[in-house]
Design a protein around this motif. Structure first.
Motif, PDB file in Angstrom:
ATOM      1  N   HIS A   1     -55.554  19.484  20.234  1.00 14.08           N
ATOM      2  CA  HIS A   1     -55.973  18.566  21.387  1.00 14.08           C
ATOM      3  C   HIS A   1     -55.936  17.065  21.272  1.00 14.08           C
TER       4      HIS A   1
ATOM      5  N   ASP B   1     -60.573  22.940  20.230  1.00 18.62           N
ATOM      6  CA  ASP B   1     -59.391  22.470  19.411  1.00 18.62           C
ATOM      7  C   ASP B   1     -59.862  22.459  17.841  1.00 18.62           C
TER       8      ASP B   1
ATOM      9  N   TYR C   1     -52.494  23.552  27.161  1.00 15.60           N
ATOM     10  CA  TYR C   1     -53.503  22.330  26.659  1.00 15.60           C
ATOM     11  C   TYR C   1     -54.573  21.870  27.878  1.00 15.60           C
TER      12      TYR C   1
END
Length: 298
Positions: free
Chosen positions: A151, A13, A198
């Motif tokens: 994230h 991320d 994700y």
């Protein structure tokens, strides 16, 4: 307040990478780099400025629970050698973004300039602030607004009434989306493809014994949040912290932000969160949405 425990961003991320090879040449000035002649390494991206990546990584090494760091701690947090970390730190000292007492380094207020351009162009915090203040005063609990960034969620507005977490929360604080009430609301606003990405890429850490870390279960929870229009997270980010969140939508109906109220678990049961807090939370979200439509050009 928000939910979560801050941590350095995981590699998936946005954590700075060590970057591509330098065509078989050794890394300059002690910086980390791939072994010379590594023919299996990916080709260098000519549009990627690795020194900027590393400089930002040094700034991001500092945080609410990492206000003062030694050279070795910065090097360890960023993956840089001590020599490279020292060069970046001393450059930031000369530019006025970092201070040093000879042993440890810390950020200076000037670093706020780096995020001001974004915040000053964002109507949401200014529009939301009076509504958050009214909500917090009415419920006697803290209230916040966040947006999704990779994230994580990032706090863009907050009114705190009392501290109930072990860490201080402020504008700019980041928490993992999967473990936060606002994060789950924001994840519920993603497309199926975005949610799949994700769940495949994020790192899921158990902050408490209650934290849900199984991707399949998280998918079910996010779908439930999308259907019911709110999320309750019960002591998953920190023991004793209970929070409820609702979406803030733009004129097209897309979820652009999330608003929450957080409280100590001893003050509100999950049922009480639904009956006593959720109606006021939804009303505040609707007021913010109406004000945003009034100030945002069609």
């Amino acid at each position: 307040m928000a939910d979560g425990q801050p941590s350095l961003d995981p590699p998936a991320d946005g954590q700075p990478s060590l970057g591509p090879p330098r065509n078989g040449q050794p890394a300059p000035d002690g910086e980390e780099g791939p072994a010379a002649g590594n023919s299996t390494a990916p080709a260098r991206d000519s549009d990627f400025v690795q020194s900027l990546d590393r400089g930002l990584a040094v700034i991001k090494a500092f945080g609410p629970d990492r206000e003062r760091l030694s050279l070795s701690e910065v090097a360890r947090a960023t993956g840089l050698t001590r020599a490279a970390a020292r060069r970046f730190l001393l450059t930031l000292v000369r530019l006025g973004y970092v201070r040093s007492d000879g042993r440890e380094f810390s950020l200076r207020p000037k670093v706020l300039e780096l995020g001001y351009a974004y915040l000053s162009g964002l109507a949401l915090p200014d529009v939301a602030e009076p509504h958050l203040e009214e909500l917090a005063a009415r419920l006697h609990e803290s209230s916040s607004i966040s947006v999704l960034d990779g994230h994580h969620i990032v706090y863009v507005a907050r009114v705190a009434t009392k501290r109930i977490m072990t860490v201080a929360i402020s504008v700019g604080t980041r928490f993992p989306a999967y473990a936060a009430s606002m994060g789950r609301v924001l994840l519920a606003g993603l497309s199926e493809e975005e949610l799949d990405k994700y769940l495949a890429e994020a790192t899921f850490e158990a902050f408490t014994a209650h934290t849900v870390t199984d991707p399949d279960r998280l998918r079910e929870i996010v779908r439930e949040v999308a259907e019911q229009g709110y999320s309750i997270v019960d002591q998953e980010l920190e023991e004793g912290l209970r929070a409820i969140a609702a979406p803030i939508r733009d004129s097209s109906g897309a979820v652009t932000a999330a608003i929450n109220v957080s409280a100590h678990a001893s003050r509100h049961s999950p049922d009480a969160m639904l009956t006593q807090i959720l109606p006021a939370l939804r009303h505040t979200a609707a007021q913010i949405e109406a004000d945003l439509r009034a100030v945002t050009p069609a």
